[in-house]
Write an enzyme that holds these catalytic residues in place. Structure first.
Site, PDB file in Angstrom:
ATOM      1  N   SER A  20      45.534  70.548   7.405  1.00 44.94           N
ATOM      2  CA  SER A  20      46.602  70.924   8.237  1.00 44.94           C
ATOM      3  C   SER A  20      47.714  71.282   7.048  1.00 44.94           C
ATOM      4  CB  SER A  20      47.019  69.869   9.213  1.00 44.94           C
ATOM      5  OG  SER A  20      47.517  68.715   8.527  1.00 44.94           O
ATOM      6  N   ASN A 104      48.195  57.971  11.499  1.00 43.51           N
ATOM      7  CA  ASN A 104      48.234  58.295  13.013  1.00 43.51           C
ATOM      8  C   ASN A 104      49.658  58.085  13.421  1.00 43.51           C
ATOM      9  OD1 ASN A 104      45.514  59.057  12.897  1.00 43.51           O
ATOM     10  ND2 ASN A 104      44.986  57.184  13.902  1.00 43.51           N
ATOM     11  N   HIS A 150      64.862  92.605  45.517  1.00 38.74           N
ATOM     12  CA  HIS A 150      63.821  93.715  45.429  1.00 38.74           C
ATOM     13  C   HIS A 150      63.931  94.812  44.503  1.00 38.74           C
ATOM     14  CE1 HIS A 150      62.428  91.255  49.045  1.00 38.74           C
ATOM     15  NE2 HIS A 150      63.549  91.660  49.282  1.00 38.74           N
ATOM     16  N   SER A 271      61.518 105.951  17.408  1.00 40.41           N
ATOM     17  CA  SER A 271      60.256 106.307  17.755  1.00 40.41           C
ATOM     18  C   SER A 271      59.691 107.150  16.405  1.00 40.41           C
ATOM     19  CB  SER A 271      59.953 107.446  19.071  1.00 40.41           C
ATOM     20  OG  SER A 271      58.845 108.096  18.736  1.00 40.41           O
ATOM     21  N   LYS A 277      64.526 108.954  20.835  1.00 42.18           N
ATOM     22  CA  LYS A 277      64.448 107.740  21.325  1.00 42.18           C
ATOM     23  C   LYS A 277      65.243 106.722  20.842  1.00 42.18           C
ATOM     24  CE  LYS A 277      60.544 106.927  23.395  1.00 42.18           C
ATOM     25  NZ  LYS A 277      60.588 106.172  24.521  1.00 42.18           N
ATOM     26  N   GLU A 284      61.992  93.824  24.448  1.00 45.40           N
ATOM     27  CA  GLU A 284      60.677  93.973  24.769  1.00 45.40           C
ATOM     28  C   GLU A 284      59.837  92.783  24.182  1.00 45.40           C
ATOM     29  OE1 GLU A 284      59.636  98.466  25.777  1.00 45.40           O
ATOM     30  OE2 GLU A 284      60.262  98.024  23.483  1.00 45.40           O
ATOM     31  N   GLN A 316      45.813  67.474  15.780  1.00 45.18           N
ATOM     32  CA  GLN A 316      46.378  68.300  14.617  1.00 45.18           C
ATOM     33  C   GLN A 316      46.708  69.701  14.814  1.00 45.18           C
ATOM     34  OE1 GLN A 316      45.093  67.769  10.636  1.00 45.18           O
ATOM     35  NE2 GLN A 316      44.108  69.663  10.706  1.00 45.18           N
TER      36      GLN A 316
HETATM   37  N1  ARG Z   1      46.767  65.688   9.575  1.00 45.90           N
HETATM   38  C1  ARG Z   1      46.621  64.764  10.510  1.00 45.90           C
HETATM   39  C2  ARG Z   1      47.391  65.402  11.855  1.00 45.90           C
HETATM   40  O1  ARG Z   1      48.055  66.320  11.582  1.00 45.90           O
HETATM   41  C3  ARG Z   1      47.363  63.522  10.547  1.00 45.90           C
HETATM   42  C4  ARG Z   1      46.455  62.400  11.015  1.00 45.90           C
HETATM   43  C5  ARG Z   1      45.130  62.296  10.560  1.00 45.90           C
HETATM   44  N2  ARG Z   1      44.453  60.970  10.818  1.00 45.90           N
HETATM   45  C6  ARG Z   1      43.176  60.665  10.866  1.00 45.90           C
HETATM   46  N3  ARG Z   1      43.091  59.697  11.270  1.00 45.90           N
HETATM   47  N4  ARG Z   1      42.271  61.612  10.498  1.00 45.90           N
HETATM   48  O2  ARG Z   1      47.026  65.191  13.081  1.00 45.90           O
END
Ligand code: ARG
Length: 486
Positions: A20, A104, A150, A271, A277, A284, A316
């Site tokens: 990540s 975690n 409407h 455009s 335009k 949008e 993640q």
């Molecule tokens: N990179 C993980 C996340 O973004 C961090 C936690 C990873 N924990 C694990 N037990 N693999 O959620």
């Protein structure tokens, strides 16, 4: 770094799949701050020595200005930061930083810190946009326009009334966001992987150092729940649908058929082929990006709904949905605010359209009601007047007395009275007569504008109080750290 139990390393493709790191740049600073608070707490509770704390804290401090190398082979920012700390502080000291915590609780701490900052930014942006709506409304308390239901012309109204409606809608978005902060600003730090730790940590003290208002107490809840993420993105989804509706109005009103408004050139695109335009691409895109945020909400809810309790790596994935939600909504608010402040309003065209459309029909019916005639009868009379006007292709005000007589047949109403009422009813008189609280009535505008201005000021000080609290906690943490590092 963590793979001692496992035989082999990840291949490049698998590492890229699992990592990540590219999403984590958004939380790097929060991870460092969280690690500093945690390390300081370990020292204050005699879990690590002053010497270890000093080494860890100064290595963390040095990381604050560093650009992270995303090709380091680490799976995420938590692993990368820890490995860099161990490299600088040595295993003897740096290896103690991850005592009594887990990635975690770390990742969810970082997410909560990021969202609470984003909420404060968004609250300020919302107040700026609301203020822009109110300030444009101030200049358009006499700008007559048709109000629609409407998408058909319904009643005569004022542009200020339209703008104030959106100010109120966005105020509810503000209140929802402001309220969401209360549930986000709780610390999960120290929850460990899921069930806590045997090491005598002080979770309350890290929460205080980082400016949280309390703890996410239960360690299973703290590490595995993402309801607060879903709440944040839901609230932003609602906000974006509101901006999307303003965008849609402005797209319609800036067509040459309507020409109620003209967007400033900086918020339009040409455009590639048609030189004449001036396309409302930016508006949008606000509609389009709203779809993306609703998609983010769907991604988050579907990620969480089937997940067994406790952390799962699926979680993640929610990070990129959060970042995209914040990024888009902050930009959308800044842009809508500037569009409002640079908007050209075609006052004449709005008035002309309002006057040419028999929008006084309900006002005529209401004036007859004030003469004691039942509304159902007056509604019918007024309806016939509109039909006569439509068939004879002239406005109600130009109907002859004999035509008006036709409208009252079968009733006891005097056609001369109807004729008198018609001759004194215009869109301008209609807006003067509109008296009900919150209506388009001319007198209501001033009151509503001043009420809203007062509210904006109150909200501004509420938000800055929150920001100050976080900043002073982090400031105090930094002072404590520098005392140890020196
Ligand atoms: N990179 C993980 C996340 O973004 C961090 C936690 C990873 N924990 C694990 N037990 N693999 O959620």
């Amino acid at each position: 770094m963590y793979r001692s139990r496992l035989g082999t390393n990840l291949s490049d493709i698998t590492l890229d799949y699992v990592s990540s790191i590219s999403d984590d740049s958004e939380i790097a600073l929060y991870d460092i701050l969280g690690s500093q608070a945690h390390s300081l707490m370990l020292f204050q509770n005699d879990i690590i020595s002053k010497k270890d704390a000093k080494k860890i804290l100064s290595a963390l401090e040095n990381l604050k200005n560093k650009k992270f190398d995303s090709s380091s082979g680490a799976e995420d920012i938590h692993e990368l930061i820890e490995s860099l700390i161990i490299k600088e502080a040595g295993m003897e000291s740096g290896g103690k930083m991850h005592t009594a915590r887990s990635r975690n609780d770390q990742v969810v701490l970082d997410i909560r810190m990021k969202i609470r900052d984003d909420i404060n930014i968004l609250c300020n942006c919302l107040l700026d946009t609301i203020e822009a709506l109110v300030s444009v409304a101030k200049n358009h308390q006499k700008t007559i326009m048709p109000l629609y239901t409407h998408l058909q012309q319904a009643q005569a109204g004022l542009f200020s009334h339209y703008l104030l409606a959106h100010a109120d809608i966005l105020t509810r978005d503000f209140e929802r966001l402001y309220e969401t902060f209360r549930r986000i600003n709780h610390s999960p730090l120290g929850a460990g992987p899921v069930g806590g730790t045997s090491i005598p940590i002080d979770r309350h003290s890290t929460a205080k150092m980082l400016g949280f208002d309390g703890l996410v107490e239960n360690s299973l809840d703290a590490t595995s729940a993402r309801d607060f993420v879903a709440e944040y993105v839901s609230v932003i989804s609602i906000l974006m649908t509101n901006l999307s509706r303003i965008s849609e109005d402005f797209v319609i009103w800036s067509t040459s058929e309507f020409s109620f408004i003209e967007l400033s050139d900086e918020f339009t695109s040409p455009s590639s082929v048609m030189p004449q335009k001036k396309n409302p691409d930016i508006l949008e895109l606000t509609r389009g990006k709203t779809a993306e945020i609703i998609g983010n909400l769907t991604a988050i809810l579907t990620t969480v709904k089937g997940l067994a309790s406790g952390y799962g790596r699926d979680l993640q994935q929610v990070k990129s949905s959060i970042w995209s939600t914040s990024r888009i909504s902050i930009s959308a608010l800044l842009i809508i605010k500037s569009i409002l402040l640079t908007l050209k309003v075609n006052v004449k065209k709005m008035k002309k359209v309002t006057e040419s459309s028999n929008l006084i029909a309900l006002d005529i019916a209401e004036k007859l009601v004030q003469e004691g005639i039942p509304f159902r009868v007056t509604h019918k009379i007024s309806g016939i007047l509109v039909q006569l006007s439509h068939n004879s292709k002239k406005p109600i005000s130009k109907l002859t007395l004999s035509e008006i007589e036709e409208s009252v047949t079968g009733t006891k109403v005097d056609p001369v009275l109807v004729s008198k009422i018609i001759s004194t009813t215009t869109v301008v008189s209609s807006l003067k007569d509109r008296k009900s609280f919150g209506s388009s009535g001319s007198n209501e505008q001033k009151r509503m504008i001043s009420d809203r201005s007062e509210l904006i000021n109150k909200f501004r000080s509420d938000v800055s109080e929150r920001e100050n609290k976080i900043n002073s906690s982090i400031g105090e943490l930094e002072r404590q750290i520098s005392r140890i590092i020196e």
